[in-house]
Design a protein around this motif. Structure first.
Motif, PDB file in Angstrom:
ATOM      1  N   ARG A   1      56.222  23.898  75.413  1.00 18.04           N
ATOM      2  CA  ARG A   1      56.358  22.656  76.189  1.00 18.04           C
ATOM      3  C   ARG A   1      57.193  21.680  75.380  1.00 18.04           C
ATOM      4  N   LEU A   2      58.288  21.220  75.982  1.00 20.31           N
ATOM      5  CA  LEU A   2      59.230  20.347  75.285  1.00 20.31           C
ATOM      6  C   LEU A   2      59.479  19.098  76.132  1.00 20.31           C
ATOM      7  N   PRO A   3      59.381  17.901  75.551  1.00 14.75           N
ATOM      8  CA  PRO A   3      59.704  16.698  76.307  1.00 14.75           C
ATOM      9  C   PRO A   3      61.151  16.710  76.796  1.00 14.75           C
ATOM     10  N   LEU A   4      61.326  16.295  78.026  1.00 12.91           N
ATOM     11  CA  LEU A   4      62.655  16.142  78.605  1.00 12.91           C
ATOM     12  C   LEU A   4      63.163  14.708  78.499  1.00 12.91           C
ATOM     13  N   VAL A   5      62.231  13.772  78.323  1.00  8.17           N
ATOM     14  CA  VAL A   5      62.568  12.350  78.259  1.00  8.17           C
ATOM     15  C   VAL A   5      61.818  11.720  77.095  1.00  8.17           C
ATOM     16  N   ARG A   6      62.382  10.650  76.573  1.00 13.28           N
ATOM     17  CA  ARG A   6      61.775   9.989  75.410  1.00 13.28           C
ATOM     18  C   ARG A   6      60.352   9.539  75.697  1.00 13.28           C
ATOM     19  N   GLY A   7      60.088   9.174  76.962  1.00 15.01           N
ATOM     20  CA  GLY A   7      58.753   8.713  77.317  1.00 15.01           C
ATOM     21  C   GLY A   7      57.667   9.756  77.120  1.00 15.01           C
ATOM     22  N   GLY A   8      58.024  11.028  76.980  1.00 16.29           N
ATOM     23  CA  GLY A   8      57.022  12.062  76.775  1.00 16.29           C
ATOM     24  C   GLY A   8      56.780  12.433  75.326  1.00 16.29           C
ATOM     25  N   VAL A   9      57.535  11.823  74.414  1.00 15.72           N
ATOM     26  CA  VAL A   9      57.462  12.234  73.007  1.00 15.72           C
ATOM     27  C   VAL A   9      56.113  11.879  72.391  1.00 15.72           C
ATOM     28  N   GLU A  10      55.604  10.685  72.669  1.00 19.69           N
ATOM     29  CA  GLU A  10      54.319  10.294  72.088  1.00 19.69           C
ATOM     30  C   GLU A  10      53.184  11.184  72.581  1.00 19.69           C
ATOM     31  N   ASP A  11      53.348  11.752  73.771  1.00 19.38           N
ATOM     32  CA  ASP A  11      52.306  12.632  74.295  1.00 19.38           C
ATOM     33  C   ASP A  11      52.119  13.863  73.419  1.00 19.38           C
ATOM     34  N   VAL A  12      53.186  14.312  72.768  1.00 20.44           N
ATOM     35  CA  VAL A  12      53.107  15.517  71.937  1.00 20.44           C
ATOM     36  C   VAL A  12      52.117  15.301  70.796  1.00 20.44           C
ATOM     37  N   SER A  13      52.288  14.209  70.061  1.00 21.22           N
ATOM     38  CA  SER A  13      51.381  13.950  68.940  1.00 21.22           C
ATOM     39  C   SER A  13      49.980  13.625  69.435  1.00 21.22           C
ATOM     40  N   ALA A  14      49.887  12.928  70.567  1.00 26.46           N
ATOM     41  CA  ALA A  14      48.568  12.601  71.109  1.00 26.46           C
ATOM     42  C   ALA A  14      47.801  13.878  71.458  1.00 26.46           C
ATOM     43  N   GLU A  15      48.472  14.830  72.101  1.00 22.63           N
ATOM     44  CA  GLU A  15      47.783  16.068  72.451  1.00 22.63           C
ATOM     45  C   GLU A  15      47.395  16.860  71.208  1.00 22.63           C
ATOM     46  N   ARG A  16      48.273  16.885  70.210  1.00 23.16           N
ATOM     47  CA  ARG A  16      47.930  17.606  68.983  1.00 23.16           C
ATOM     48  C   ARG A  16      46.673  17.034  68.341  1.00 23.16           C
ATOM     49  N   HIS A  17      46.529  15.727  68.413  1.00 19.37           N
ATOM     50  CA  HIS A  17      45.369  15.079  67.784  1.00 19.37           C
ATOM     51  C   HIS A  17      44.101  15.244  68.617  1.00 19.37           C
ATOM     52  N   TRP A  18      44.209  14.991  69.938  1.00 19.05           N
ATOM     53  CA  TRP A  18      43.003  14.870  70.742  1.00 19.05           C
ATOM     54  C   TRP A  18      42.532  16.164  71.390  1.00 19.05           C
ATOM     55  N   LEU A  19      43.422  17.082  71.713  1.00 15.72           N
ATOM     56  CA  LEU A  19      42.979  18.287  72.418  1.00 15.72           C
ATOM     57  C   LEU A  19      41.892  19.057  71.663  1.00 15.72           C
ATOM     58  N   PRO A  20      42.052  19.326  70.372  1.00 15.43           N
ATOM     59  CA  PRO A  20      40.982  20.064  69.692  1.00 15.43           C
ATOM     60  C   PRO A  20      39.682  19.281  69.574  1.00 15.43           C
ATOM     61  N   ARG A  21      39.768  17.966  69.640  1.00 14.49           N
ATOM     62  CA  ARG A  21      38.560  17.146  69.567  1.00 14.49           C
ATOM     63  C   ARG A  21      37.849  17.060  70.918  1.00 14.49           C
ATOM     64  N   LEU A  22      38.626  17.079  72.002  1.00 19.72           N
ATOM     65  CA  LEU A  22      38.033  17.006  73.331  1.00 19.72           C
ATOM     66  C   LEU A  22      37.464  18.350  73.787  1.00 19.72           C
ATOM     67  N   ALA A  23      38.099  19.436  73.407  1.00 22.15           N
ATOM     68  CA  ALA A  23      37.768  20.755  73.955  1.00 22.15           C
ATOM     69  C   ALA A  23      36.277  21.100  73.881  1.00 22.15           C
ATOM     70  N   PRO A  24      35.578  20.840  72.756  1.00 21.91           N
ATOM     71  CA  PRO A  24      34.168  21.246  72.700  1.00 21.91           C
ATOM     72  C   PRO A  24      33.271  20.495  73.672  1.00 21.91           C
ATOM     73  N   HIS A  25      33.753  19.386  74.214  1.00 25.02           N
ATOM     74  CA  HIS A  25      32.921  18.561  75.086  1.00 25.02           C
ATOM     75  C   HIS A  25      33.126  18.851  76.571  1.00 25.02           C
ATOM     76  N   LEU A  26      34.074  19.735  76.910  1.00 23.76           N
ATOM     77  CA  LEU A  26      34.479  19.890  78.303  1.00 23.76           C
ATOM     78  C   LEU A  26      34.071  21.244  78.872  1.00 23.76           C
ATOM     79  N   PRO A  27      33.763  21.293  80.182  1.00 23.37           N
ATOM     80  CA  PRO A  27      33.273  22.535  80.790  1.00 23.37           C
ATOM     81  C   PRO A  27      34.359  23.496  81.221  1.00 23.37           C
ATOM     82  N   THR A  28      35.625  23.080  81.172  1.00 28.30           N
ATOM     83  CA  THR A  28      36.729  23.950  81.545  1.00 28.30           C
ATOM     84  C   THR A  28      37.675  24.097  80.369  1.00 28.30           C
ATOM     85  N   SER A  29      38.516  25.100  80.426  1.00 26.99           N
ATOM     86  CA  SER A  29      39.524  25.281  79.385  1.00 26.99           C
ATOM     87  C   SER A  29      40.549  24.163  79.459  1.00 26.99           C
TER      88      SER A  29
END
Length: 298
Positions: free
Chosen positions: A53-81
């Motif tokens: 997954r690669l950002p196409l616009v500058r507005g999506g760049v911050e999402d990359v680091s946000a997902e890297r930080h938060w996805l592994p922290r959120l995953a154990p709390h959620l009922p779906t993948s």
């Protein structure tokens, strides 16, 4: 909305070079563009088990680091993948921004208004939303769209005005204005901000056998008004399942009105913007407008 002309050109060959240069263990795996209705990222299958997954616009760049930080922290709390980052790519080969390799999640986006198991999907969605609300991770960002409804007023009214100049869209401007004004009159959220996905569009949901199996694209996630995660009630679920969703979450009247208005606002803003450039987004916007107006008339 994010301007679509900001970003670099992304193609199969670039993805192959980026992967080979930074993740040699995956070099040589087949690369193919994956069709997506999204506008912020390019998505490529990498072999059978991975996705780039690669950002196409500058507005999506911050999402990359946000997902890297938060996805592994959120995953154990959620009922779906949810997406799992397996590789953190960096700028190279003329591509200017960070990008990521994820584990591939199976499933298909549901069809708006006609999911195959609507009541069960409504229950699954409610379980996901409730689990997000129950997350207590510290340091949460503010969710995109998570603030007061009044912050959307100028853009929503501008979109209604824009649609007046597009008669072929056949929008009942007085009716949508009335719904929006009711939204503004609804009491605001006076509780603590809750965790939200904040972009529960059909394209960000994956189902199998009619059941929710994964939720993707957490770039908007953070905390805010719980009404922001009620979008599937109007952008996806038919009326009976909408009520199942509401009852499972025990949504009060004010939050329901704000959720309906927020969903309508997003659709009104999206329709004039995407009607010529993104058929999937425009189609769902039209669906939402019809669903909301039918809901308030019943």
């Amino acid at each position: 909305m994010i301007a679509m002309s900001e970003g670099p050109t992304v193609d199969d060959d670039l993805v192959r070079r980026l992967v080979a240069g930074q993740f040699p263990r995956w070099a040589g795996l087949p690369v193919r563009r994956w069709p997506s209705g999204g506008t912020v990222n390019a998505v490529y299958r990498l072999g059978d088990d991975l996705v780039v997954r690669l950002p196409l616009v500058r507005g999506g760049v911050e999402d990359v680091s946000a997902e890297r930080h938060w996805l592994p922290r959120l995953a154990p709390h959620l009922p779906t993948s949810i997406p799992e980052v397996l590789g953190a790519g960096e700028p190279a080969e003329g591509y200017p921004w960070p990008w990521s390799v994820y584990r591939w999640l199976a499933g298909e986006p549901p069809e708006a208004g006609a999911p195959t198991e609507p009541a069960r999907l409504a229950e699954d969605l409610a379980a996901f939303v409730a689990a997000m609300r129950g997350v207590t991770l510290p340091g949460a960002p503010t969710a995109h769209r998570g603030g007061p409804v009044a912050t959307l007023d100028a853009d929503t009214r501008a979109a209604i005005d824009a649609l007046r100049g597009i008669p072929e869209e056949d929008v009942d401007h007085d009716a949508v204005t009335a719904v929006w004004e009711e939204t503004l009159r609804a009491p605001g959220w006076d509780g603590p901000p809750v965790w939200l996905h904040a972009d529960l569009m059909p394209g960000n949901l994956l189902v199998d056998g009619g059941r929710l199996v994964a939720v993707i694209d957490f770039g908007c996630a953070g905390t805010g008004d719980p009404a922001c995660d009620l979008f599937p009630a109007w952008n996806l679920l038919p009326p009976d399942a909408r009520e199942v969703f509401r009852e499972a979450l025990a949504v009060d009247d004010a939050t329901w009105v704000r959720g309906r208005g927020r969903t309508l606002s997003q659709a009104l803003i999206a329709l004039p913007y995407y009607r010529r450039t993104n058929p999937a987004m425009a189609r769902n916007a039209r669906h939402v407008i019809r669903a909301v107006l039918a809901d308030v008339r019943n």
